[in-house]
Design an enzyme around this catalytic site. Structure first.
Site, mmCIF file in Angstrom:
data_model
loop_
_atom_site.group_PDB
_atom_site.id
_atom_site.type_symbol
_atom_site.label_atom_id
_atom_site.label_comp_id
_atom_site.label_asym_id
_atom_site.label_seq_id
_atom_site.Cartn_x
_atom_site.Cartn_y
_atom_site.Cartn_z
ATOM 1 N N LYS A 1 -10.317 -13.851 -2.093
ATOM 2 C CA LYS A 1 -10.370 -13.472 -3.506
ATOM 3 C C LYS A 1 -11.793 -13.536 -4.042
ATOM 4 O O LYS A 1 -12.248 -12.638 -4.751
ATOM 5 C CB LYS A 1 -9.410 -14.347 -4.312
ATOM 6 C CG LYS A 1 -7.937 -14.047 -3.999
ATOM 7 C CD LYS A 1 -7.001 -14.885 -4.811
ATOM 8 C CE LYS A 1 -5.546 -14.464 -4.559
ATOM 9 N NZ LYS A 1 -5.140 -14.609 -3.154
ATOM 10 N N ARG B 1 1.426 -0.645 -1.878
ATOM 11 C CA ARG B 1 2.542 -1.565 -2.041
ATOM 12 C C ARG B 1 2.999 -1.473 -3.491
ATOM 13 O O ARG B 1 2.317 -1.962 -4.396
ATOM 14 C CB ARG B 1 2.132 -2.990 -1.685
ATOM 15 C CG ARG B 1 1.929 -3.287 -0.189
ATOM 16 C CD ARG B 1 0.583 -2.857 0.368
ATOM 17 N NE ARG B 1 -0.551 -3.338 -0.394
ATOM 18 C CZ ARG B 1 -1.150 -4.522 -0.187
ATOM 19 N NH1 ARG B 1 -0.731 -5.324 0.758
ATOM 20 N NH2 ARG B 1 -2.211 -4.870 -0.897
ATOM 21 N N ASN C 1 -9.488 -8.796 2.237
ATOM 22 C CA ASN C 1 -8.753 -9.576 3.228
ATOM 23 C C ASN C 1 -9.496 -9.552 4.558
ATOM 24 O O ASN C 1 -9.790 -8.477 5.092
ATOM 25 C CB ASN C 1 -7.348 -9.006 3.407
ATOM 26 C CG ASN C 1 -6.518 -9.119 2.147
ATOM 27 O OD1 ASN C 1 -5.831 -10.105 1.937
ATOM 28 N ND2 ASN C 1 -6.590 -8.109 1.280
ATOM 29 N N ASP D 1 -7.953 -4.528 -0.989
ATOM 30 C CA ASP D 1 -6.865 -4.277 -1.915
ATOM 31 C C ASP D 1 -7.437 -3.575 -3.132
ATOM 32 O O ASP D 1 -8.372 -4.078 -3.769
ATOM 33 C CB ASP D 1 -6.181 -5.590 -2.325
ATOM 34 C CG ASP D 1 -5.334 -6.173 -1.202
ATOM 35 O OD1 ASP D 1 -5.121 -5.469 -0.193
ATOM 36 O OD2 ASP D 1 -4.885 -7.321 -1.334
ATOM 37 N N ARG E 1 4.061 -7.526 -9.096
ATOM 38 C CA ARG E 1 3.422 -7.743 -7.796
ATOM 39 C C ARG E 1 3.881 -6.681 -6.814
ATOM 40 O O ARG E 1 5.074 -6.444 -6.654
ATOM 41 C CB ARG E 1 3.764 -9.133 -7.259
ATOM 42 C CG ARG E 1 3.321 -10.266 -8.150
ATOM 43 C CD ARG E 1 3.824 -11.601 -7.646
ATOM 44 N NE ARG E 1 5.283 -11.668 -7.637
ATOM 45 C CZ ARG E 1 5.983 -12.662 -7.108
ATOM 46 N NH1 ARG E 1 5.350 -13.670 -6.520
ATOM 47 N NH2 ARG E 1 7.297 -12.645 -7.150
ATOM 48 N N GLU F 1 -9.286 -7.529 -3.977
ATOM 49 C CA GLU F 1 -9.316 -8.561 -2.939
ATOM 50 C C GLU F 1 -9.917 -7.969 -1.668
ATOM 51 O O GLU F 1 -9.808 -6.763 -1.423
ATOM 52 C CB GLU F 1 -7.897 -9.080 -2.669
ATOM 53 C CG GLU F 1 -7.819 -10.355 -1.867
ATOM 54 C CD GLU F 1 -6.445 -11.031 -1.986
ATOM 55 O OE1 GLU F 1 -5.981 -11.550 -0.960
ATOM 56 O OE2 GLU F 1 -5.859 -11.027 -3.074
#
Length: 316
Positions: A125, A225, A283, A273, A233, A281
């Protein structure tokens, strides 16, 4: 080539969607040998080299009994051609210690992907803060008053813990500020824990896009997503629906700007993300979505990864 995957127990893999499994399958298809271990199987004795209790395996092609263990041995990590660190989060103290053991193995000659020091240096993050031009307004703090000032300025915000995964612990607070104080107390434990606050990006309704970057180059499809029902979310672990789609121009802009920078630091594989036009984000520990993109869009992400791994090793 002999490749060691450091991962969760093989017995818990969900092979119909697991990214590490897809890497192993492509590696074996090319004739490479595959071994696996868990971080808890890595040891370092004073005066010696870093070793691991490893399982040499062959993939069977079956859905259930998907691997066959051909042998088990204690072996120096430096003796493998490549080590692929694929342990899932959380990035806790044990994960931290594992990166130090892997870094020692590097000093002994091992090739580790992603690079252990880079895993430590890029908290998933916090890492976005290096690239503010691509992010929505973001605050990292322990200070309750700072959070309230940020909310007063931006009116609609997302709050989340820095060590969360899979959408865990994410809260939205709208213009009415309902429960803001209680949420801050829950997340920062009276000022003991640092949290992240971001301006809410309404484009989340169209999905939280996972943009994969391999060897500094973007995969041309993302997995959006998409939140379901009343959820905010999009994480698949939180019930989001994964839909593969071509990268947008903005997706390419972000990926092509960050990709070479992060690859030069030893991050062979990253997962960005992106919500709407904003990076949320980076990852680096165990990016996923290989199989979903391959199945839905037809782009062979595992092949691109093994290509990049082979190319990285050829540069040694």
């Amino acid at each position: 080539m002999n490749i060691l995957f450091v991962a969760d127990p093989l017995e818990v893999f969900k092979t119909y969607k697991d990214t590490t499994f897809s890497m192993m399958r492509e590696a074996q298809r090319r004739g490479h040998r595959v071994a696996a271990c868990e971080p808890s199987h890595i040891s370092w004795r004073s005066g010696g080299v870093v070793t691991a209790h490893v399982r040499n395996i062959e993939l069977t092609g079956a859905a259930d009994e998907w691997f066959r263990e051909t042998s088990v041995e204690s072996r120096a990590l430096k003796d493998f051609d490549a080590i692929v660190m694929r342990k899932d989060p959380p990035f806790d103290s044990e994960y931290f210690y594992a990166t130090h053991l892997l870094e020692q193995a590097e000093r002994e000659g091992a090739r580790v992907f992603n690079k252990p020091a880079a895993l430590r240096d890029h908290p998933e993050k916090l890492a976005i803060m290096e690239f503010p031009q691509y992010c929505s307004p973001t605050l990292v703090t322990r200070d309750e008053a700072e959070v309230k000032r940020f909310h007063a300025e931006h009116r609609d915000v997302i709050l989340k813990p820095l060590d969360g995964m899979g959408g865990m612990g994410i809260f939205r607070v709208g213009p009415d500020g309902m429960n803001l104080g209680s949420i801050i107390e829950t997340l920062n434990h009276g000022g003991a824990t640092t949290i992240m606050v971001q301006r809410f990006v309404p484009e989340i309704v169209s999905g939280d896009k996972r943009v994969l970057v391999i060897g500094g180059k973007p995969v041309p499809f993302s997995l959006a997503r998409i939140p379901q029902g009343s959820e905010i979310r999009g994480n698949l672990a939180a019930g989001g629906k994964g839909v593969a789609q071509p990268l947008t121009m903005r997706d390419y802009e972000i990926a092509e700007a960050l990709g070479p920078v992060l690859a030069s630091r030893g991050l062979l594989l990253i997962g960005l993300d992106v919500i709407g036009d904003y990076l949320t984000e980076i990852n680096v520990t165990s990016p996923t979505c290989f199989q979903e993109i391959h199945q839905q869009a037809g782009f062979d992400v595992p092949a691109m990864f093994i290509d990049a791994l082979e190319a990285a090793l050829a540069q040694a």
